[in-house]
Design a protein around this motif. Structure first.
Motif, PDB file in Angstrom:
ATOM      1  N   THR A  38       0.809  -1.229   0.000  1.00 17.72           N
ATOM      2  CA  THR A  38       0.000   0.000   0.000  1.00 17.72           C
ATOM      3  C   THR A  38       0.838   1.273   0.000  1.00 17.72           C
ATOM      4  O   THR A  38       0.485   2.243  -0.650  1.00 17.72           O
ATOM      5  CB  THR A  38      -0.927   0.020   1.235  1.00 17.72           C
ATOM      6  N   ASN A  39       1.944   1.247   0.741  1.00 16.25           N
ATOM      7  CA  ASN A  39       2.729   2.482   0.846  1.00 16.25           C
ATOM      8  C   ASN A  39       4.080   2.396   0.144  1.00 16.25           C
ATOM      9  O   ASN A  39       4.974   3.189   0.414  1.00 16.25           O
ATOM     10  CB  ASN A  39       2.925   2.837   2.325  1.00 16.25           C
ATOM     11  N   ASP A  40       4.255   1.417  -0.715  1.00 15.55           N
ATOM     12  CA  ASP A  40       5.541   1.263  -1.384  1.00 15.55           C
ATOM     13  C   ASP A  40       5.736   2.320  -2.470  1.00 15.55           C
ATOM     14  O   ASP A  40       4.780   2.826  -3.032  1.00 15.55           O
ATOM     15  CB  ASP A  40       5.649  -0.130  -2.025  1.00 15.55           C
ATOM     16  N   ALA A  41       7.014   2.627  -2.726  1.00 15.14           N
ATOM     17  CA  ALA A  41       7.333   3.554  -3.817  1.00 15.14           C
ATOM     18  C   ALA A  41       7.044   2.868  -5.154  1.00 15.14           C
ATOM     19  O   ALA A  41       6.958   1.642  -5.235  1.00 15.14           O
ATOM     20  CB  ALA A  41       8.801   3.954  -3.746  1.00 15.14           C
ATOM     21  N   ILE A  42       6.927   3.698  -6.188  1.00 15.84           N
ATOM     22  CA  ILE A  42       6.546   3.173  -7.497  1.00 15.84           C
ATOM     23  C   ILE A  42       7.556   2.139  -7.981  1.00 15.84           C
ATOM     24  O   ILE A  42       7.194   1.060  -8.452  1.00 15.84           O
ATOM     25  CB  ILE A  42       6.430   4.328  -8.506  1.00 15.84           C
ATOM     26  N   ARG A  43       8.844   2.486  -7.837  1.00 20.14           N
ATOM     27  CA  ARG A  43       9.843   1.573  -8.382  1.00 20.14           C
ATOM     28  C   ARG A  43       9.830   0.242  -7.633  1.00 20.14           C
ATOM     29  O   ARG A  43      10.012  -0.813  -8.230  1.00 20.14           O
ATOM     30  CB  ARG A  43      11.235   2.206  -8.340  1.00 20.14           C
ATOM     31  N   ASP A  44       9.586   0.277  -6.316  1.00 21.09           N
ATOM     32  CA  ASP A  44       9.507  -0.968  -5.556  1.00 21.09           C
ATOM     33  C   ASP A  44       8.366  -1.830  -6.071  1.00 21.09           C
ATOM     34  O   ASP A  44       8.480  -3.053  -6.169  1.00 21.09           O
ATOM     35  CB  ASP A  44       9.305  -0.668  -4.071  1.00 21.09           C
ATOM     36  N   ARG A  45       7.260  -1.190  -6.417  1.00 19.38           N
ATOM     37  CA  ARG A  45       6.131  -1.963  -6.921  1.00 19.38           C
ATOM     38  C   ARG A  45       6.480  -2.616  -8.245  1.00 19.38           C
ATOM     39  O   ARG A  45       6.100  -3.747  -8.506  1.00 19.38           O
ATOM     40  CB  ARG A  45       4.914  -1.055  -7.115  1.00 19.38           C
ATOM     41  N   VAL A  46       7.200  -1.864  -9.081  1.00 14.81           N
ATOM     42  CA  VAL A  46       7.611  -2.434 -10.369  1.00 14.81           C
ATOM     43  C   VAL A  46       8.481  -3.660 -10.111  1.00 14.81           C
ATOM     44  O   VAL A  46       8.296  -4.714 -10.716  1.00 14.81           O
ATOM     45  CB  VAL A  46       8.386  -1.390 -11.196  1.00 14.81           C
ATOM     46  N   GLU A  47       9.412  -3.511  -9.171  1.00 15.13           N
ATOM     47  CA  GLU A  47      10.312  -4.624  -8.873  1.00 15.13           C
ATOM     48  C   GLU A  47       9.547  -5.811  -8.306  1.00 15.13           C
ATOM     49  O   GLU A  47       9.897  -6.956  -8.550  1.00 15.13           O
ATOM     50  CB  GLU A  47      11.380  -4.175  -7.859  1.00 15.13           C
ATOM     51  N   GLU A  48       8.498  -5.501  -7.537  1.00 17.81           N
ATOM     52  CA  GLU A  48       7.737  -6.594  -6.934  1.00 17.81           C
ATOM     53  C   GLU A  48       6.765  -7.224  -7.915  1.00 17.81           C
ATOM     54  O   GLU A  48       6.202  -8.284  -7.628  1.00 17.81           O
ATOM     55  CB  GLU A  48       6.992  -6.084  -5.695  1.00 17.81           C
ATOM     56  N   GLY A  49       6.576  -6.597  -9.061  1.00 20.02           N
ATOM     57  CA  GLY A  49       5.789  -7.285 -10.079  1.00 20.02           C
ATOM     58  C   GLY A  49       4.537  -6.599 -10.562  1.00 20.02           C
ATOM     59  O   GLY A  49       3.537  -7.241 -10.856  1.00 20.02           O
ATOM     60  N   ILE A  50       4.572  -5.269 -10.672  1.00 25.24           N
ATOM     61  CA  ILE A  50       3.442  -4.588 -11.317  1.00 25.24           C
ATOM     62  C   ILE A  50       3.962  -3.885 -12.557  1.00 25.24           C
ATOM     63  O   ILE A  50       4.963  -3.170 -12.489  1.00 25.24           O
ATOM     64  CB  ILE A  50       2.807  -3.531 -10.394  1.00 25.24           C
ATOM     65  N   THR A  51       3.329  -4.101 -13.675  1.00 24.35           N
ATOM     66  CA  THR A  51       3.601  -3.236 -14.813  1.00 24.35           C
ATOM     67  C   THR A  51       2.293  -2.585 -15.206  1.00 24.35           C
ATOM     68  O   THR A  51       1.215  -3.084 -14.912  1.00 24.35           O
ATOM     69  CB  THR A  51       4.199  -3.984 -16.007  1.00 24.35           C
ATOM     70  N   TYR A  52       2.416  -1.451 -15.891  1.00 30.56           N
ATOM     71  CA  TYR A  52       1.264  -0.564 -16.020  1.00 30.56           C
ATOM     72  C   TYR A  52       1.284   0.079 -17.404  1.00 30.56           C
ATOM     73  O   TYR A  52       2.240   0.767 -17.751  1.00 30.56           O
ATOM     74  CB  TYR A  52       1.371   0.492 -14.909  1.00 30.56           C
ATOM     75  N   ILE A  53       0.248  -0.158 -18.156  1.00 30.15           N
ATOM     76  CA  ILE A  53       0.087   0.546 -19.435  1.00 30.15           C
ATOM     77  C   ILE A  53      -0.929   1.663 -19.170  1.00 30.15           C
ATOM     78  O   ILE A  53      -2.117   1.407 -19.025  1.00 30.15           O
ATOM     79  CB  ILE A  53      -0.387  -0.410 -20.548  1.00 30.15           C
ATOM     80  N   PRO A  54      -0.459   2.920 -19.078  1.00 32.83           N
ATOM     81  CA  PRO A  54      -1.348   3.988 -18.606  1.00 32.83           C
ATOM     82  C   PRO A  54      -2.290   4.488 -19.687  1.00 32.83           C
ATOM     83  O   PRO A  54      -2.071   4.256 -20.887  1.00 32.83           O
ATOM     84  CB  PRO A  54      -0.370   5.092 -18.205  1.00 32.83           C
ATOM     85  N   GLU A  55      -3.333   5.183 -19.220  1.00 34.49           N
ATOM     86  CA  GLU A  55      -4.341   5.665 -20.163  1.00 34.49           C
ATOM     87  C   GLU A  55      -3.766   6.727 -21.086  1.00 34.49           C
ATOM     88  O   GLU A  55      -3.893   6.652 -22.296  1.00 34.49           O
ATOM     89  CB  GLU A  55      -5.516   6.251 -19.390  1.00 34.49           C
ATOM     90  N   ARG A 100      -0.930   7.912 -22.758  1.00 34.22           N
ATOM     91  CA  ARG A 100       0.408   7.370 -23.021  1.00 34.22           C
ATOM     92  C   ARG A 100       1.442   8.457 -23.207  1.00 34.22           C
ATOM     93  O   ARG A 100       2.593   8.276 -22.829  1.00 34.22           O
ATOM     94  CB  ARG A 100       0.380   6.435 -24.217  1.00 34.22           C
ATOM     95  N   GLN A 101       1.042   9.597 -23.767  1.00 36.30           N
ATOM     96  CA  GLN A 101       2.059  10.628 -24.001  1.00 36.30           C
ATOM     97  C   GLN A 101       2.374  11.388 -22.731  1.00 36.30           C
ATOM     98  O   GLN A 101       3.464  11.906 -22.571  1.00 36.30           O
ATOM     99  CB  GLN A 101       1.602  11.576 -25.105  1.00 36.30           C
ATOM    100  N   LYS A 102       1.407  11.433 -21.823  1.00 39.88           N
ATOM    101  CA  LYS A 102       1.652  12.161 -20.573  1.00 39.88           C
ATOM    102  C   LYS A 102       2.448  11.292 -19.612  1.00 39.88           C
ATOM    103  O   LYS A 102       3.318  11.782 -18.915  1.00 39.88           O
ATOM    104  CB  LYS A 102       0.318  12.563 -19.960  1.00 39.88           C
ATOM    105  N   PHE A 103       2.145  10.001 -19.558  1.00 40.56           N
ATOM    106  CA  PHE A 103       2.790   9.153 -18.569  1.00 40.56           C
ATOM    107  C   PHE A 103       3.694   8.081 -19.162  1.00 40.56           C
ATOM    108  O   PHE A 103       4.717   7.734 -18.584  1.00 40.56           O
ATOM    109  CB  PHE A 103       1.730   8.460 -17.700  1.00 40.56           C
ATOM    110  N   GLY A 104       3.296   7.535 -20.300  1.00 36.93           N
ATOM    111  CA  GLY A 104       3.931   6.303 -20.743  1.00 36.93           C
ATOM    112  C   GLY A 104       5.275   6.459 -21.427  1.00 36.93           C
ATOM    113  O   GLY A 104       6.089   5.543 -21.387  1.00 36.93           O
ATOM    114  N   VAL A 105       5.511   7.590 -22.060  1.00 30.77           N
ATOM    115  CA  VAL A 105       6.745   7.728 -22.834  1.00 30.77           C
ATOM    116  C   VAL A 105       7.332   9.123 -22.658  1.00 30.77           C
ATOM    117  O   VAL A 105       6.666  10.045 -22.215  1.00 30.77           O
ATOM    118  CB  VAL A 105       6.512   7.509 -24.354  1.00 30.77           C
ATOM    119  N   PHE A 106       8.609   9.221 -23.020  1.00 37.12           N
ATOM    120  CA  PHE A 106       9.268  10.517 -23.134  1.00 37.12           C
ATOM    121  C   PHE A 106       9.345  10.840 -24.616  1.00 37.12           C
ATOM    122  O   PHE A 106      10.109  10.227 -25.350  1.00 37.12           O
ATOM    123  CB  PHE A 106      10.658  10.470 -22.525  1.00 37.12           C
TER     124      PHE A 106
END
Lengths: 399, 515
Positions: free
Chosen positions: B332-349, B351-357
């Motif tokens: 619940t309170n983990d940082a984003i990168r920790d969540r990624v490491e623990e096994g969450i990936t996310y395709i955001p709504e 995409r240009q604002k969040f998903g890519v540079f």
């Protein structure tokens, strides 16, 4: 159709393609701006009845790039060149300071203040000490880095913790630093004759003065080596390291950086801190190198000029080396040009101003060129569509 | 032909408007009569607001014509539209917070007087009288002397309406006016819309809430994915019919779905609540579980909290209360990168604002989940050879089209290929949980099919999938379990086979079992 393609190959289109070329746009746009500046300043000089060629020659001669008509005793091309490097060093470092923040999306306009603070602390603690040069000079650099870094980190912290915009806080902090240091200098360190702070011991000064080279007295700045190394280091950090990648990520798209898992707040504080460190280096190379004293209550204009230098160098650390050469040539060569051509020294400021104006428009020129190319492409497409529509309408109208 | 046109006060003919990568309006024709309430119905992104922005002069159409009272017009700005007696109430009010109601209403057309015949000053006394009069006649109670910052949203909205009326607007556009109102305030607003109609005004109402249309509108144009689907007489059309047309049934999904093999729970969400930046609770006490090998799809009309739900699970927004557990571990309170490491990936709504540079090249964008780890970097120094090879492999395997391979800047790639790159990057993590939010928005049929296939492949691999989609077809075609979200709450969770699209549609409108 033939007419279309001939227009596409015209000189305007070629220029537009030159400016928008993905690979070279970083270089072609500034070159375009410089050429425009030279043309416009040539016109200004012509209007004043002076020869632009002579003026440009004198700018270069004033900085030791070309031979002056005559030299005083103990000076020559080589001493002019070293004095050029002496003033260019803090300019480059200040530009790097701006670039470091800017690439992370932060606008550090407190460079003057950070320079002054680190210059002041280094002057008081090292400059007035009796330490030998081998100890004093490295200490000056370290103090500059630490004090500048703390000043920058403070701004970053205010932004991260209290969401205070860095432009506001840096302006305010500039005033605080300017007045507090002036107060201290006037109280304790003032030289009653020059009305500025007492000069520092030459062992602490980062510029070796009156070194004899080929019969000339040269002021050899240690700062220029530091500045060039710093530029290369900053370039390396941005392009090759994880840290630099994350900084650029925050600067490029804060939301996406967050999504990627970058610790945005930490990176902003780090960027501001390193920006401050570079400003601190600029400060000690200025106050304990180029000069050896501090004029109270005066923020050097270099802190602001460096923003323009960074801009002219396309916010690239390597580009900044070239742009600080150029800007310094105009600013440092002004007095010689003025006496050689017989025109007010301020004309150099006019030329710098024109250069900055055009380089500020760099993005605009590029967009203009891109729009022009797009319009050409659209026109071609429209023409095709119109032809198709006309054919279709002919069929439809009968109905 | 002229006669036929004069029948309509507003006529937009064959309007097409393109934005880079999408067609916002595709050959849309609408016609509104004087003194009617004309509704524009469609989901978010259907092109309603774009269409009205063109009528209000904020955009110019690429193709097509606009006629007002039979006269062809060519609006270049909102003030051109205002001159043609068109007014608009935007979703976000445009009021000066520390001005009074009367000052806001008269802003820009202040009544001037001259003191001693020389010194000009603004005299609001008469304007205030006029405003009070108008507010009485339309049933819009406002106090001309009140300061905006002291007023609630519904009164501010009244001020916006008064602003249009004061400027003699005849055609009033409302952009999702009820989105921010409580049910009682909605009632009040709908009544005042009827008052406006009685007063001979033409009202164009943009909304995705069918009940409101049913209550007040005369006719209703339905937009979907930028296209005009139908124009209906509201009285003779059922709510269900409108819902079907809005959500759309034309794209029949042909996905070969194998039997689901559920494993252990991967994601357990318990009593999760989230507040947005405006401190409004947008996710309320949501609880659900996703098992390995399961596609859990959240259906719902846009703006009901589904994006915030996904953001909260991925760690992009803070949770107010409740817990998120991944593979038995409380994150619940983990940082984003920790969540990624623990096994969450996310395709955001978005995409240009969040998903890519957009400013970075494809290589960097594909390496976003790995650049900081061996072998993509070593002791903080990036290893470009590794990311180059990795990018080349993904470009090949996922058929990402780009002009200059891995060096292409993302900005120059099409939206579809940007999305392919994001999906490739996230799927390559082979995470236990993959969150897809609107994964096929704005893509063409081929690309949609591809992404659907990849979602099912990941499910068959044993991943837990959270799919959030506004496309009911997509939900029906892919889900093993469906949760319907309305107003931040999961109103219904059921096995996909047990719900018909009509039932889902009802829940999406907020109708619960006991009604």
């Amino acid at each position: 159709m033939n007419k279309e393609s001939s227009r596409r190959g015209g000189p305007r289109a070629a220029l537009a393609r030159f400016l928008t070329n993905e690979r070279w746009t970083q270089i072609t746009v500034p070159i375009f701006c410089i050429i425009l500046t030279l043309i416009v300043s040539a016109v200004v000089l012509l209007v004043l009845g002076k020869k632009p060629g002579t003026a440009f020659y004198s700018f270069l001669a004033g900085n030791g790039f070309l031979q002056k008509a005559n030299y005083g005793s103990g000076s020559g091309m080589i001493s002019d060149f070293f004095s050029f490097l002496n003033i260019m060093a803090p300019m480059l470092l200040a530009a790097l300071a701006f670039i470091f923040g800017y690439r992370c999306g932060l606008f550090n306009i407190g460079i003057s203040g950070q320079m002054l603070l680190s210059g002041y602390v280094a002057t008081v603690f090292i400059g007035y000490s009796e330490l030998p040069g081998a100890v004093a000079r490295p200490l000056v650099l370290i103090v500059g880095i630490i004090v500048g870094g703390l000043a920058g980190a403070f701004i970053g912290f205010l932004k991260y913790r209290f969401n205070i915009h860095e432009v506001v806080s840096t302006i305010m902090v500039n005033y605080i630093i300017s007045y507090v240091t002036a107060f201290r200098i006037n109280l304790k360190y003032i030289d009653m004759i020059s009305r500025s702070s007492k000069t520092i011991s030459s062992a602490a000064r980062l510029t070796f003065t009156k070194v004899q080279i080929a019969g000339c007295n040269c002021n050899i700045p240690l700062g220029i080596i530091i500045a060039i190394l710093a530029a290369i280091l900053v370039h390396f950090v941005f392009e090759k390291t994880v840290f630099g990648f994350e900084l650029r990520a925050v600067g490029s798209n804060r939301n996406a950086a967050l999504y990627t898992g970058v610790n945005v707040g930490k990176q902003m504080i780090s960027a501001m801190m390193i920006s401050g460190m570079l400003a601190g280096l600029a400060g000690v190379t200025y106050y304990l190198g180029y000069t050896n004293t501090i004029i109270p209550r005066e923020l050097v204009s270099m802190g602001y000029d460096s923003i323009a230098t960074a801009l002219l160098g396309n916010n690239s650390p390597i580009g900044a080396i070239f742009s600080s050469v150029l800007i310094t040539i105009f600013q440092n060569g002004a007095s010689y040009m003025s006496s050689a051509v017989g025109v007010a020294k301020e004309i150099a400021s006019v030329i710098t101003g024109i250069l900055l104006l055009f380089s500020a428009c760099g993005g605009y020129f590029r967009r203009l060129a891109a729009n022009y190319l797009r319009k050409l492409a659209d026109e071609e497409e429209e023409a095709k569509k119109a032809a198709a529509a006309m054919a279709a309408e002919k069929g439809g109208e009968d109905k | 032909m002229g006669q036929e046109r004069e029948e309509y006060i507003v006529e937009m003919r064959h309007i097409t408007k393109r934005f880079p990568g999408i067609v916002a309006n595709d050959d849309v024709t609408i016609q509104a009569r004087q003194g009617e309430i004309y509704a524009l119905l469609g989901e978010n992104g259907a092109g309603k607001s774009t269409l009205m922005s063109m009528l209000y002069g904020m955009y110019e159409p690429d193709h097509g014509e606009i006629y007002i009272r039979g006269q062809k017009v060519n609006f270049r700005s909102a003030s051109d539209a205002a001159d043609a007696n068109i007014g608009m109430v935007h979703q976000h009010f445009k009021l000066v917070e520390n001005f009074t109601v009367a000052e806001n209403i008269t802003l820009g057309i202040e009544p001037m007087k001259k003191g001693l015949g020389i010194f000009p000053y603004v005299d609001l006394s008469e304007a205030s009288r006029k405003i009070a009069e108008m507010s009485k006649s339309y049933g819009l109670e406002v106090d001309p002397k009140a300061v905006i910052s002291d007023l609630g949203v519904s009164i501010r909205q009244r001020v916006e309406i008064m602003k249009m009326l004061y400027r003699q607007a005849e055609i009033l556009i409302f952009d999702e006016p009820t989105a921010i109102l409580t049910p009682q305030e909605v009632e009040y607003l709908l009544k005042s819309l009827e008052e406006l109609r009685k007063g001979g005004k033409t009202v164009i109402l943009i909304t995705h809430k069918i009940e409101e249309i049913k209550k007040v509108a005369d006719r209703c144009a339905i937009l979907r994915r930028g296209k005009l689907i139908d124009v209906l007489d509201v009285r003779t059309t059922s709510t269900q019919e409108m819902a079907n047309l809005m959500v759309g049934r034309t794209v029949a999904l042909q996905t070969d779905k194998s039997e689901a093999k559920f494993g252990d729970p991967v994601l357990v969400v318990k009593d999760l609540s989230v507040r947005n930046e405006d401190k409004v609770q947008v996710v309320k006490d949501v609880s659900f579980t996703i098992r390995a090998g399961e596609v859990f799809a959240v259906a719902g009309v846009s703006g009901n909290g589904q994006v915030e739900l996904a953001d909260a699970i991925a760690g992009l927004v803070k949770t107010e209360k409740g817990s998120v557990t991944l593979l038995g571990k409380d994150i619940t309170n983990d940082a984003i990168r920790d969540r990624v490491e623990e096994g969450i990936t996310y395709i955001p709504e978005d995409r240009q604002k969040f998903g890519v540079f957009l400013d970075f090249n494809l290589r960097s964008n594909l390496a976003l989940r790995r650049y900081y780890k061996e072998p993509f970097s070593h002791k903080g120094i990036l290893n470009f050879d590794e990311s180059q090879q990795y990018a080349e492999r993904l470009i090949g395997e996922y058929d990402i089209r780009s002009g200059q391979g891995a060096k292409t800047s993302l900005r120059s790639m099409s939206g579809g290929n940007q999305q392919k790159a994001i999906v490739a990057r996230e799927i390559e993590q082979h995470s236990p949980l993959i969150i897809f939010v609107q994964p096929t928005r704005g893509l063409d049929m081929g690309a949609i099919e591809n992404i659907h296939k990849q979602i099912l492949q990941e499910r068959d691999r044993g991943a837990a999938i959270l799919l959030i989609s506004l496309e009911l077809d997509e939900v029906m075609g892919l889900a093993d379990t469906i949760g319907v979200i309305y107003n931040g709450q999961l109103l219904k969770i059921a096995d996909a086979g047990t719900l018909s699209s009509q039932e889902i549609g009802r829940y999406m409108m907020g109708v619960t079992d006991n009604e």
